[in-house]
Design a protein around this motif. Structure first.
Motif, mmCIF file in Angstrom:
data_model
loop_
_atom_site.group_PDB
_atom_site.id
_atom_site.type_symbol
_atom_site.label_atom_id
_atom_site.label_comp_id
_atom_site.label_asym_id
_atom_site.label_seq_id
_atom_site.Cartn_x
_atom_site.Cartn_y
_atom_site.Cartn_z
ATOM 1 N N LYS A 318 56.944 53.393 -17.055
ATOM 2 C CA LYS A 318 58.383 53.112 -17.149
ATOM 3 C C LYS A 318 58.694 51.865 -17.958
ATOM 4 C CE LYS A 318 61.956 53.376 -14.073
ATOM 5 N NZ LYS A 318 62.925 54.397 -14.038
ATOM 6 N N TYR A 319 57.865 50.824 -17.767
ATOM 7 C CA TYR A 319 58.175 49.543 -18.413
ATOM 8 C C TYR A 319 57.244 49.212 -19.580
ATOM 9 C CZ TYR A 319 60.760 49.145 -14.037
ATOM 10 O OH TYR A 319 61.595 49.391 -12.987
ATOM 11 N N GLY A 320 56.393 50.182 -19.980
ATOM 12 C CA GLY A 320 55.507 49.961 -21.121
ATOM 13 C C GLY A 320 54.520 48.823 -20.906
ATOM 14 N N ILE A 321 53.911 48.756 -19.716
ATOM 15 C CA ILE A 321 52.945 47.688 -19.420
ATOM 16 C C ILE A 321 51.539 48.193 -19.770
ATOM 17 C CG2 ILE A 321 51.967 46.277 -17.556
ATOM 18 C CD1 ILE A 321 54.777 46.702 -16.162
ATOM 19 N N PRO A 322 50.814 47.519 -20.675
ATOM 20 C CA PRO A 322 49.564 48.076 -21.182
ATOM 21 C C PRO A 322 48.361 47.912 -20.234
ATOM 22 C CG PRO A 322 50.035 45.984 -22.249
ATOM 23 C CD PRO A 322 51.196 46.277 -21.363
ATOM 24 N N ASP A 323 48.383 46.911 -19.345
ATOM 25 C CA ASP A 323 47.205 46.651 -18.518
ATOM 26 C C ASP A 323 47.646 46.430 -17.069
ATOM 27 O OD1 ASP A 323 44.996 45.380 -17.162
ATOM 28 O OD2 ASP A 323 44.158 44.880 -19.136
ATOM 29 N N ILE A 324 47.057 47.185 -16.148
ATOM 30 C CA ILE A 324 47.476 47.132 -14.739
ATOM 31 C C ILE A 324 47.339 45.728 -14.150
ATOM 32 C CG2 ILE A 324 45.227 47.713 -13.708
ATOM 33 C CD1 ILE A 324 46.740 49.594 -11.785
ATOM 34 N N ARG A 325 46.362 44.959 -14.697
ATOM 35 C CA ARG A 325 46.085 43.637 -14.118
ATOM 36 C C ARG A 325 47.255 42.675 -14.280
ATOM 37 N NH1 ARG A 325 40.057 44.442 -16.375
ATOM 38 N NH2 ARG A 325 41.328 45.174 -18.109
ATOM 39 N N ILE A 326 48.083 42.916 -15.314
ATOM 40 C CA ILE A 326 49.272 42.059 -15.512
ATOM 41 C C ILE A 326 50.171 42.107 -14.270
ATOM 42 C CG2 ILE A 326 51.375 41.753 -16.910
ATOM 43 C CD1 ILE A 326 49.861 43.004 -19.258
ATOM 44 N N LEU A 327 50.167 43.271 -13.614
ATOM 45 C CA LEU A 327 51.026 43.438 -12.434
ATOM 46 C C LEU A 327 50.594 42.561 -11.268
ATOM 47 C CD1 LEU A 327 51.456 47.303 -12.516
ATOM 48 C CD2 LEU A 327 53.263 45.620 -12.838
ATOM 49 N N PHE A 328 49.327 42.143 -11.267
ATOM 50 C CA PHE A 328 48.831 41.358 -10.123
ATOM 51 C C PHE A 328 48.676 39.878 -10.433
ATOM 52 C CE2 PHE A 328 47.083 45.697 -9.594
ATOM 53 C CZ PHE A 328 47.829 46.047 -8.486
ATOM 54 N N GLU A 329 48.823 39.511 -11.726
ATOM 55 C CA GLU A 329 48.643 38.096 -12.079
ATOM 56 C C GLU A 329 49.820 37.240 -11.636
ATOM 57 O OE1 GLU A 329 47.915 38.305 -16.239
ATOM 58 O OE2 GLU A 329 45.798 38.781 -15.962
ATOM 59 N N ASN A 330 50.973 37.857 -11.499
ATOM 60 C CA ASN A 330 52.187 37.150 -11.093
ATOM 61 C C ASN A 330 52.529 35.967 -11.988
ATOM 62 O OD1 ASN A 330 52.921 38.896 -9.090
ATOM 63 N ND2 ASN A 330 51.618 37.896 -7.574
#
Ligand code: PHE
Length: 339
Positions: A318-330
């Motif tokens: 949905k938001y064009g985020i390339p790497d899942i880890r970005i979601l957890f780095e905060n």
């Protein structure tokens, strides 16, 4: 006698002037005007004053009492006013404060996705169910047609806390819990954290799922397709199409992987969908009759459909985020872009 009274007034005036708080002024009040106070003692001592001096001395003592009483009252008022002012200063709201500079939080993209998905399904009459993250083997695997030695456990290896307790690998466990306790019709979605042994750009050892289950009479693969198409159109846009590809899950038969037309290029092919025009969003299927039976639901009367999606995966699409880890780095710069 007059001399003594003058001294008393002078001393009292000085001490009242010096007192800084309500407590000490109260002490002075007791000391001078209380039952055993010094003024009270003078009044009591009037009986020993010779008769001819009584009127004059009496007046003098009364005047002293009035003076000290007034001084104490005035000081008390002053101190109370001061305390009230201090309190008001502390509690005052600065209406000129510029709120623009304050750091205001924003919802995490995964929270946005969870809220939106649950909103869509509750709008279609689904209820939301929750379950424990430390789950029993029975609910996470065995009742879902994954016995102890089943090879499909390999894909969902996890941490065990003893023989029968584990970090759940899928929120399907909540569906098993519900089926055991509830008579059909059942229509629920279960959001929650799950754990698996994967870690790369698109997989994380902890991720969040939302799984759905419908059990009723005459539920078919057709219902599943209609339901998921409507869901995808609400989540992405009304032009979105859905396609089913054959797959395998132990708890559904038949099982499918579900793709949607790419919401960026609308099926033409682009970087996001790797040129295919399609993006995989979830796994689903018709509930295996074995699962219904082991959960105490008669599979000759009832059938079901189930689906499960990864919240992070949907957020990435949905938001064009390339790497899942970005979601957890905060990283706050990333999070702020979702305001
Ligand atoms: N539980 C499956 C998984 O976690 C997803 C799924 C749910 C597939 C329901 C089919 C039906 O991979």
């Amino acid at each position: 006698m007059k001399e003594k009274i003058n001294q008393l007034i002078e001393q009292a005036t000085q001490r009242i002037k010096e007192s800084q708080d309500v407590n000490s002024i109260n002490d002075l009040k007791v000391q001078y005007l209380g039952k055993a106070g010094e003024i009270t003692a003078l009044l009591k001592g009037m009986k020993d004053v010779p008769n001819e001096q009584k009127p004059e001395i009496g007046k003098y003592v009364n005047k002293a009492r009035d003076t000290i009483t007034d001084l104490i009252q005035a000081k008390m008022n002053e101190l109370q006013q001061k305390a009230m002012n201090a309190k008001m200063m502390k509690e005052q709201i600065d209406i000129t404060y510029d709120e623009k500079d304050a750091t205001r939080g924003s919802l995490h993209p995964c929270t946005l996705v969870i809220d939106e998905v649950l909103d869509i399904f509750t709008g279609m009459g689904f209820t939301v169910a929750n379950g424990p993250e430390i789950e029993m083997d029975k609910f996470n695997f065995q009742l879902l047609n994954i016995p102890k030695d089943h090879p499909s456990r390999d894909m969902q290896d996890t941490f065990y806390a003893g023989e029968d307790l584990l970090l759940r690998t899928q929120t399907s466990a909540v569906q098993a819990r519900t089926m055991i306790n509830t008579k059909p019709p059942i229509k629920l979605v279960c959001p929650g954290k799950v754990y698996r042994p994967d870690y790369d750009a698109t997989h994380s050892p902890m991720f969040q799922q939302i799984e759905g289950l419908v059990v009723d009479k005459h539920v078919t693969l057709c219902d599943l397709k209609g339901l998921l198409e409507l869901f995808a159109q609400k989540l992405f846009n009304e032009k979105t199409k859905v396609r089913f590809r054959p797959s395998y899950f132990p708890f559904t038969e038949p099982s499918v992987e579900v793709d949607v037309t790419c919401s960026v290029c609308h099926g033409v092919g682009c970087r996001i969908c790797k040129g295919t025009g399609w993006i995989e969003i979830l796994g689903a299927g018709v509930v295996n009759p074995k699962v219904l039976d082991s959960c105490g639901i008669d599979s000759t009367k009832y059938s079901g459909l189930a689906f499960g999606l990864g919240v992070e995966r949907i957020a990435m699409i949905k938001y064009g985020i390339p790497d899942i880890r970005i979601l957890f780095e905060n990283d706050s710069r990333f999070l702020k872009s979702f305001k």
